[in-house]
Write an enzyme that holds these catalytic residues in place. Structure first.
Site, PDB file in Angstrom:
ATOM      1  N   CYS A   1      43.378  57.013  32.409  1.00  0.00           N
ATOM      2  CA  CYS A   1      42.752  58.324  32.619  1.00  0.00           C
ATOM      3  C   CYS A   1      43.052  58.817  34.022  1.00  0.00           C
ATOM      4  O   CYS A   1      43.410  59.989  34.226  1.00  0.00           O
ATOM      5  CB  CYS A   1      41.243  58.234  32.434  1.00  0.00           C
TER       6      CYS A   1
ATOM      7  N   ASP B   1      32.131  28.152  62.307  1.00  0.00           N
ATOM      8  CA  ASP B   1      31.768  28.128  63.717  1.00  0.00           C
ATOM      9  C   ASP B   1      30.414  27.424  63.837  1.00  0.00           C
ATOM     10  O   ASP B   1      29.648  27.365  62.873  1.00  0.00           O
ATOM     11  CB  ASP B   1      31.680  29.564  64.242  1.00  0.00           C
TER      12      ASP B   1
ATOM     13  N   CYS C   1      39.033  54.933  32.973  1.00  0.00           N
ATOM     14  CA  CYS C   1      40.025  53.863  32.843  1.00  0.00           C
ATOM     15  C   CYS C   1      41.238  54.211  33.686  1.00  0.00           C
ATOM     16  O   CYS C   1      41.452  55.378  34.035  1.00  0.00           O
ATOM     17  CB  CYS C   1      40.418  53.659  31.375  1.00  0.00           C
TER      18      CYS C   1
END
Length: 790
Positions: free
Chosen positions: A34, A454, A31
């Site tokens: 952490c 394009d 996380c």
């Protein structure tokens, strides 16, 4: 760990300073908080110059000066933050270059339910269950067994303390490391709550909190490990070994030991170990892991193949063109990992918000525990929305409520809501042949209002092909093709290649060999066949030869396949036959002599079969405007635009004019995505909010220049990309606001006594963390529409 040659600098002695990079697996770092704790610990190590921490992959990439520190010190610092390092090797040694082994790209799978933490959790859960049994059901048997400082301890109390010791000590230990690194995270909050509750004799609350939080952590570990599985699957596509032909014998060696130029053998069912070119054999190859193509592609001598593709049926010998670390698959994996390290706008908002949210709620928790007992002398009755609540001033009640707010203060689910969604979306896209090079591009693609396309190579195949063969008079199609192909044998123009390909396809054999071949610049060609001079070229060439074609002519260089070919009529062309071909944007090549017309051949850049459906699908998904930008002439652009169904087209644009067109679309509609070949359209791709390159597999330039790359040459993946990105944005918003909403409701319920510690852990922490992770995993179920693009 590998030496980083790009990080060299000057030392005080005037020499080059060497820097090394340690790539380490830190599975429990799952996380952002952490990672923040690890980062603060690493910052205190002298000699570390850079650290990239990725909780979503559980890895740490740390660059350091080997003259001032070592990999062992790096590992010690990470472990000093409370996280175990899996693998790693000390780079310090006698070797002058200080080389070390390669590191890891993702944390290995975790045995979540049988880990030491899990065993302690189950033991704690057993103690809590028995304690509750004695506390509320077997009250007669809940006798005093000991006393501490004259405080009696019953059997239930001892069991609860056992639960705190088994399940709570790991939490308190993590909280200690958080305090040591000055990180106000969930470990510190929960550890503090457990110690405080135990210290004042609230054993039930302390034990319940320790066990429930430990279970929540295990469930979050499991959910994160599942999120990492998608990247592990991507990394496992490339085989570890290759069968190489050396000195006439087949030798099986690790893939990283195969050099460029060596020949590898790939048998039916095997994965192709490295990028290369087929030099012998034929087979159908499943390239879906790289390009996302749903149908195997036929491969023969001279064709490119990619590492990770699967050889379906035939025997192949492949000459290696790139090493294991430089293959297309390796670059995809590297870019996917790099993409996860780039924070999106949502992540940046979450980081800023959580920086204020957690301290604020911690302060409220302290005030909730301390203020009411001091100011409420007598019970107070309050009516809230028709419900009556009584507020007493006893310390025990308000301490428990403050403890509950402390649990709610952790923004864990809120913080992980965006990263897990980004990981799920990017890895899912990569497995479907779409490389998204950053979570910010995933978000941006889902917000686009207009898509600019394009023409050549995007909406069309980018290859000229014969679309119509129109003989006149007594000339047959075969005769017309034979004469035209005979003349074009000496030409290197793309039109010549298209005519020769059509002649071969039609089975026209024995092509005449022209003599006196001459290229007529800007007009066509001529040559002698069987003693007579033949011409092939533009209608204007034959008008100069004296033929009365009397129709307006338009020079074109590409277009669209006609529904029906124009027919000849007794030695001349039917009324408006050539005009209709030119109006459809086709290049018309007339073949004949100075006195006779043999007929005309129309050539066009064919529209991809998937183009029309892709444009329709973009409209269905909510894109406001789909625009074609092309350097082709007006006639060609109009014909293509009508067939594929774009909202508008802009023709005869130079590269800088495409940039202007993109800027105009931005001003009129908002966010714009530009789709092109990644090279010629680079200025326009860079100008748009999102630049998307077509057919980027194996093309270094396209992989590097585009924000997003469609690995296969498949415009049909564009709607999938928009759908995935748009859905990902919705998931991120759902996760963020659901997390905040639940936390807010729980926080409001705490002072009223409606929310217990257990409810705060189960719903506010464990429930929401699992909820946002599960919601994010939905993105992996989005798959491309199977639009056949042959």
């Amino acid at each position: 760990m590998t030496e980083n040659p790009d990080a060299a600098g000057e030392t005080s002695g005037g020499g080059q300073r060497r820097e090394l990079s340690a790539r380490l697996a830190v599975p429990e770092m799952d996380c952002p908080s952490c990672a923040q704790k690890v980062d603060k610990s690493l910052q205190r190590v002298d000699g570390i110059t850079d650290a990239t921490l990725q909780p979503t992959t559980g890895t740490a990439n740390v660059t350091y000066d080997p003259d001032r520190t070592s990999e062992a010190d790096v590992i010690k610092a990470i472990e000093g933050a409370g996280y175990e390092v899996v693998g790693g090797s000390d780079a310090e040694g006698d070797d002058e270059d200080n080389q070390a082994t390669d590191g890891v790209d993702i944390a290995p799978p975790s045995e979540v339910w049988t880990s030491p933490r899990a065993k302690k959790t189950w033991l704690g859960a057993a103690f809590v269950t028995l304690g509750l049994l004695f506390e509320f059901l077997l009250t007669g048997q809940n006798v005093t067994v000991a006393s501490v400082l004259e405080y009696p301890l019953h059997i239930a109390d001892v069991l609860f303390l056992g639960a705190v010791a088994a399940s709570g000590i790991p939490v308190v230990r993590s909280g200690y490391y958080s305090a040591k690194n000055r990180s106000l995270d969930i470990d510190l909050l929960m550890g503090t709550a457990i110690i405080a509750a135990t210290g004042i004799g609230y054993f039930v609350e302390a034990a319940t909190l320790a066990v429930l939080f430990s279970i929540a952590e295990l469930l979050e570990d499991y959910a994160m490990d599942r999120a990492r599985d998608s990247l592990r699957e991507l990394m496992e596509l490339s085989p570890d070994e290759a069968t190489v032909l050396r000195d006439g014998e087949e030798v099986t060696v690790p893939a990283e030991e195969v050099d460029v130029g060596e020949t590898v053998v790939v048998r039916p069912g095997d994965k192709i170990p490295l990028d290369g070119t087929v030099i012998d054999g034929e087979s159908a190859v499943d390239q879906s892991p790289i390009t996302g193509e749903s149908v195997p592609v036929d491969k023969a001598a001279g064709d490119e193949v990619y590492a990770g593709a699967i050889n379906e049926e035939g025997y192949l010998e492949v000459e290696v063109t790139s090493t294991a670390g430089d293959s297309t698959l390796s670059r995809i994996i590297e870019m996917v990992q790099g993409a996860q390290a780039k924070k999106t706008e949502s992540e940046q908002f979450v980081d800023r918000f959580s920086g204020y949210y957690t301290p604020l709620v911690v302060v409220l928790a302290i005030l909730t525990a301390a203020i009411p007992p001091l100011v409420i002398a007598d019970p107070i009755s309050v009516d809230v929305a028709g419900y009556g609540f009584t507020f007493a001033g006893d310390w025990q009640t308000w301490f428990i409520r403050g403890l509950t707010l402390l649990v709610i203060a952790c923004p864990c689910a809120f913080v992980i809501s965006t990263p897990v969604s980004v990981v799920s979306g990017i890895t899912s896209a990569a497995k479907n042949g779409v490389l998204i090079k950053g979570g910010n591009y995933l978000e941006a693609m889902g917000e686009v209002d207009a898509v600019a396309l394009d023409k050549t190579g995007t909406l069309t195949k980018g290859e000229l092909a014969v679309t119509d063969v129109v003989p006149v008079g007594d000339t047959t199609e075969d005769d017309l093709l034979r004469r035209a192909a005979g003349l074009e044998r000496r030409s290197e123009h793309p039109i010549a290649a298209a005519i020769l390909a059509r002649a071969e396809e039609a089975g026209v054999g024995d092509l005449p060999d022209p003599s006196g071949f001459e290229s007529l610049t800007g007009k066509g060609i001529r040559g002698e066949i069987d003693g007579e001079t033949y011409y092939a070229g533009k209608p204007a060439l034959f008008e100069e030869l004296g033929f009365d074609l009397s129709r307006a002519r338009r020079e074109t260089d590409g277009g669209v396949v006609a529904e029906e070919a124009a027919e000849a009529d007794d030695g001349t062309f039917a009324e408006d036959a050539l005009t209709s071909l030119e109006r459809e944007g086709k290049t018309v090549v007339i073949v004949g002599t100075e006195s006779e017309l043999l007929g005309a051949i129309a050539i066009a850049d064919e529209v991809r079969p998937a183009s029309k459906r892709a444009v329709e699908r973009l409209h269905e998904l909510g894109v406001k405007r789909v625009v074609m930008l092309t350097g082709d002439n007006e006639g060609t652009a109009r014909a293509i635009a009508e067939q594929v169904g774009v909202d508008e087209y802009r023709a005869e644009l130079l590269p800088d004019e495409k940039v202007d067109a993109v800027e105009e679309l931005q001003a009129e509609y908002g966010e714009v995505a530009m789709v092109g070949d990644g090279i010629n359209d680079a200025p326009a791709l860079a100008t748009a909010e999102v630049g998307i390159a077509m057919g980027a597999a194996g093309t270094d330039t396209a992989l590097e220049t585009a924000d997003i790359a469609l690995m296969g040459d498949d415009i049909g993946k564009l709607p999938y990309l928009y759908d995935l990105s748009h859905t990902a944005n919705g998931v991120i918003r759902q996760n963020i606001w659901a997390s905040l909403g639940v936390k807010l409701l729980l926080a409001l319920g705490v002072p009223l006594g409606l929310v217990s510690v257990a409810l705060a852990v189960v719903v506010g922490d464990m429930g929401m963390s699992l909820g946002v992770t599960g919601n994010a995993m939905r993105l992996s179920r989005i798959e491309p529409d199977r639009i056949i693009d042959a």
